[in-house]
Design a protein around this motif. Structure first.
Motif, PDB file in Angstrom:
ATOM      1  N   LYS A 112       0.940  -0.772  -0.180  1.00 61.38           N
ATOM      2  CA  LYS A 112      -0.072   0.060  -0.039  1.00 61.38           C
ATOM      3  C   LYS A 112       0.808   1.237   0.065  1.00 61.38           C
TER       4      LYS A 112
ATOM      5  N   ARG B  75      -8.834   7.188  -9.705  1.00 61.44           N
ATOM      6  CA  ARG B  75      -9.567   6.524  -9.227  1.00 61.44           C
ATOM      7  C   ARG B  75      -9.351   6.207  -7.473  1.00 61.44           C
ATOM      8  N   LEU B  76      -7.968   5.933  -7.606  1.00 61.40           N
ATOM      9  CA  LEU B  76      -6.686   5.333  -6.790  1.00 61.40           C
ATOM     10  C   LEU B  76      -7.000   6.645  -5.322  1.00 61.40           C
TER      11      LEU B  76
ATOM     12  N   SER C  68      -9.872   8.097  -4.836  1.00 59.43           N
ATOM     13  CA  SER C  68     -11.063   8.552  -4.137  1.00 59.43           C
ATOM     14  C   SER C  68     -10.803   7.512  -2.943  1.00 59.43           C
ATOM     15  N   ARG C  69      -9.936   6.094  -3.975  1.00 61.90           N
ATOM     16  CA  ARG C  69      -9.856   5.072  -2.659  1.00 61.90           C
ATOM     17  C   ARG C  69      -8.872   4.751  -1.409  1.00 61.90           C
ATOM     18  N   GLY C  70      -8.637   6.278  -1.424  1.00 62.79           N
ATOM     19  CA  GLY C  70      -7.796   6.426  -0.131  1.00 62.79           C
ATOM     20  C   GLY C  70      -6.186   6.380  -0.069  1.00 62.79           C
ATOM     21  N   TYR C  71      -5.826   6.727  -1.347  1.00 65.87           N
ATOM     22  CA  TYR C  71      -4.245   6.247  -1.716  1.00 65.87           C
ATOM     23  C   TYR C  71      -3.326   7.283  -1.982  1.00 65.87           C
TER      24      TYR C  71
END
Length: 198
Positions: A148, A185-186, A188-191
């Motif tokens: 991550k 997209r990443l 928005s997913r918290g990365y």
């Protein structure tokens, strides 16, 4: 970046959390790709635990263990960002009287484009050739303790490739739409740990 590898006037190995940069530098030195390498980098939030005495110092020690002679190594232990890696290393090379027309930039694979863009902005007289330790993505992921964190650092690097030209830190690089979409997209997913402040 797909640059064709060729012998260069000198090399800069940019500090990071990836000791593979120093391994690549040693391999390239033994292949006759440059006569002198500058290992550059202090510590950062990402590297302090791994390289407490500074990235450049740990890189140098690793290269010495891999057979690079001390006289082929120059040290730049103060840089804390890519602009300083390039700028301070340029000063080191100029102070030693090394004439540089071509420059091998050795970095983590995902840092090549940012290193190139920064060098073209700060040292436009030289021709940079970007190179990294060659390995497939899956194998590269296994060299990191935290997948991550690696993805977040990839995100941070791309963020800087897109943003730094507006700040005058780097030359513009084309970023395909599908890459920008993946970035969004990443994010928005918290990365988002290594992204620039909004």
């Amino acid at each position: 970046m797909g640059h064709e590898l060729k012998p260069c006037s000198a090399a800069i190995a940019l500090g990071s959390l990836d000791l593979g940069v120093a391994t690549a530098a040693a391999d390239l030195y033994h292949d006759g790709m440059f006569p002198k390498v500058v290992f550059t980098g202090d510590t950062s939030t990402a590297t302090r635990a791994r390289f407490p005495r500074g990235e450049a110092t740990h890189y140098r020690e690793h290269a010495l263990c891999l057979g690079v002679p001390n006289e082929a190594i120059l040290l730049e232990p103060k840089a804390t960002n890519t602009g300083q890696n390039i700028g301070f290393s340029r000063e080191v090379l100029e102070n030693t009287g090394i004439a540089v027309s071509t420059l091998l930039l050795i970095s983590m694979p995902y840092m090549q484009r940012r290193a190139y863009a920064t060098c073209r902005k700060l040292w436009p007289e030289v021709e940079p050739v970007c190179v990294s330790q060659h390995m497939p993505y899956d194998e590269y992921v296994r060299t990191h303790d935290d997948e991550k964190q690696l993805i977040e650092m990839l995100m941070g690097d791309l963020d800087r490739v897109m943003d730094y030209p507006k700040r005058g830190f780097a030359v513009e690089q084309h970023v395909p739409g599908r890459v920008r979409d993946a970035f969004d997209r990443l994010r928005s997913r918290g990365y988002d740990t290594w992204l620039l402040p909004a």
